[in-house]
Scaffold this motif. Structure first.
Motif, short mmCIF file in Angstrom:
data_model
loop_
_atom_site.label_atom_id
_atom_site.label_comp_id
_atom_site.label_asym_id
_atom_site.label_seq_id
_atom_site.Cartn_x
_atom_site.Cartn_y
_atom_site.Cartn_z
N ILE A 67 0.94 -1.29 0.16
CA ILE A 67 -0.02 -0.05 0.14
C ILE A 67 0.68 1.21 0.10
O ILE A 67 0.71 2.16 -0.73
CB ILE A 67 -0.98 -0.04 1.35
N ALA A 68 2.00 1.37 0.78
CA ALA A 68 2.81 2.40 0.62
C ALA A 68 3.30 2.29 -0.63
O ALA A 68 3.33 3.68 -1.26
CB ALA A 68 4.13 2.05 1.63
N GLY A 69 3.67 1.57 -1.23
CA GLY A 69 4.22 1.63 -2.53
C GLY A 69 3.19 2.23 -3.54
O GLY A 69 3.39 2.97 -4.50
N LEU A 70 1.80 1.62 -3.37
CA LEU A 70 0.62 2.05 -4.18
C LEU A 70 0.52 3.61 -4.23
O LEU A 70 0.35 4.34 -4.78
CB LEU A 70 -0.57 1.19 -3.69
N LEU A 71 0.86 4.11 -3.00
CA LEU A 71 0.44 5.36 -2.53
C LEU A 71 1.58 6.39 -3.39
O LEU A 71 1.24 7.55 -3.88
CB LEU A 71 0.54 5.77 -0.88
N MET A 72 2.79 5.67 -3.42
CA MET A 72 3.83 6.57 -3.88
C MET A 72 3.63 6.73 -5.52
O MET A 72 3.95 7.64 -6.06
CB MET A 72 5.26 5.63 -3.59
N GLN A 73 3.16 5.59 -5.98
CA GLN A 73 3.21 5.64 -7.63
C GLN A 73 1.74 6.43 -7.87
O GLN A 73 1.97 6.83 -8.80
CB GLN A 73 2.66 4.12 -7.87
N SER A 74 0.78 6.39 -6.84
CA SER A 74 -0.21 7.10 -7.09
C SER A 74 0.35 8.86 -6.93
O SER A 74 -0.15 9.83 -7.69
CB SER A 74 -1.46 7.22 -6.27
N LEU A 75 1.05 9.06 -6.02
CA LEU A 75 1.43 10.53 -5.82
C LEU A 75 2.26 11.13 -7.16
O LEU A 75 2.18 11.91 -7.32
CB LEU A 75 2.40 10.67 -4.50
N LEU A 237 -4.94 16.13 0.09
CA LEU A 237 -4.56 14.72 -0.35
C LEU A 237 -3.28 14.40 -0.55
O LEU A 237 -2.88 13.30 0.05
CB LEU A 237 -5.23 14.56 -1.85
N ARG A 238 -2.35 15.34 -0.85
CA ARG A 238 -0.90 15.14 -1.06
C ARG A 238 -0.15 14.80 0.42
O ARG A 238 0.52 13.92 0.53
CB ARG A 238 -0.19 16.28 -1.59
N ILE A 239 -0.67 15.57 1.44
CA ILE A 239 -0.37 15.52 2.92
C ILE A 239 -0.52 14.07 3.15
O ILE A 239 -0.02 13.48 4.16
CB ILE A 239 -0.75 16.51 3.64
N PHE A 240 -1.90 13.68 2.91
CA PHE A 240 -2.42 12.66 3.51
C PHE A 240 -1.59 11.19 2.95
O PHE A 240 -1.37 10.34 3.49
CB PHE A 240 -3.96 12.22 2.90
N ILE A 241 -1.47 11.38 1.57
CA ILE A 241 -0.56 10.19 0.97
C ILE A 241 0.72 10.12 1.63
O ILE A 241 1.44 9.02 1.73
CB ILE A 241 -0.48 10.72 -0.62
N ILE A 242 1.46 11.40 1.83
CA ILE A 242 2.76 11.26 2.40
C ILE A 242 2.88 10.83 3.79
O ILE A 242 3.78 9.75 4.10
CB ILE A 242 3.39 12.77 2.41
#
Length: 340
Positions: A67-75, A237-242
């Motif tokens: 999930i951490a990788g998925l969030l980085m790829q989305s960001l 949203l970016r802050i949330f992802i980070i």
């Protein structure tokens, strides 16, 4: 159907993880342990108690890193993004190293606990992430940004080695150094039940929040203008992802060390198997695929599994890099052809 298959795979792989190792345990004896609380052999009971946290840790660490990788790829809107490649994992490792050795070197008497590991890893990962984001404003090509992330990881590794060298020079206990070096390469071997439970709670909470935010992540993938048009606050949203990705990465790193390629591979495999990039489908499948990958890798690195005569455990990066590196090369070549 896919989720059912993955859940079934995790179930059988977990049993295999608990029964496989230098000393093999028959599944029937493990069943007796679950039903009666003992196998009838105190040695086997002790081995099972040691392996249960390991299997549990592999499941939830794999889920979290995926999930951490998925969030980085989305960001970054790129399949090559990953907490390990971006330097987040390296920053978390540096934070843990400073937490461990600063107290020992200067004799501060800071008590070492899993919470201290998590907080220090979290702070280190945030610093690395903010450096990457600051540079992202000046760098347009994602491949250049990934190289910057790798350089941050190398800087973190260099600083860790300096800390280790000073620790060795000043006579820090060799056992502490040995356990830290084993942790540095990623290992589930020394994971205890308390740490596994804490990690699983963190991962479940973070993954659940991510799943609830799936619609916002989908809109962000379609572009910032579209996301704004449907009412998404891009900055929040970016802050949330980070924060979520750093929290997951830091927790996993604090418990089992830096583990690469899981966050990179699993979202890609999940998208291919699902046939879509919608997060509501990709998130649960990526989580389960991450668990499967890490359980298999953890089994392969154990003494006597791949190399029958060895008594030493291999680092987790051995099987993961052999699987992940070819995938990374293929994706990079495809991206280059597209001119990205």
């Amino acid at each position: 159907m896919l989720i059912s298959f993955l859940l079934l795979s995790i179930f059988f792989l977990s049993i295999l993880s608990i029964t496989t190792g230098t000393i093999k345990i028959e599944p029937k004896k493990f069943y007796n342990y679950l039903v009666e609380g003992t196998t009838g052999n105190p040695i086997y009971d002790k081995i099972i108690k040691c392996r249960i946290p390991r299997a549990l840790g592999a499941i939830f660490a794999g889920m979290g890193l995926a999930i951490a990788g998925l969030l980085m790829q989305s960001l970054f809107r790129n399949p090559l993004a990953d907490p390990y490649l971006i330097g987040v994992s390296g920053g978390a490792s540096l934070g843990v190293a400073l937490y461990i050795f600063t107290s020992l070197l200067f004799k501060l008497g800071i008590p070492q606990s899993i919470w201290g590991f998590i907080i220090s890893a979290y702070l280190g990962s945030l610093v690395s992430m903010f450096i990457v984001l600051a540079l992202a404003k000046k760098v347009k090509q994602i491949t250049t940004l990934l190289i910057v992330g790798l350089m941050i990881d190398y800087i973190s590794s260099g600083l860790i080695r300096i800390v280790i060298a000073f620790s060795n020079f000043l006579g820090v206990n060799n056992e502490v150094l040995a356990s830290f070096l084993m942790w540095r390469y990623g290992s589930l071997n020394s994971l205890i039940l308390k740490e596994a439970i804490i990690m699983s709670i963190f991962v479940v909470i973070c993954c659940s929040i991510t799943y609830l935010m799936s619609k916002y992540l989908d809109s962000y993938l379609l572009g910032e203008m579209y996301a704004k048009s449907v009412g998404v606050d891009i900055k929040k949203l970016r802050i949330f992802i980070i924060l979520i990705s750093c929290m997951i990465t830091a927790t996993v790193v604090a418990c089992v060390g830096p583990i690469g390629f899981i966050g990179f591979m699993c979202p890609i495999v999940a998208r291919l198997l699902c046939g879509t990039s919608k997060h509501i489908y990709v998130i649960p499948n990526a989580m389960l695929i991450g668990a499967v990958f890490l359980i298999i890798s953890d089994i392969l690195v154990r003494p006597g599994v791949v190399i029958p005569t060895t008594s030493k455990e291999l680092p987790l990066m051995c099987p993961l890099s052999l699987i992940g590196a070819p995938i990374a090369i293929i994706i990079y070549l495809k991206i280059k052809k597209m001119g990205i």
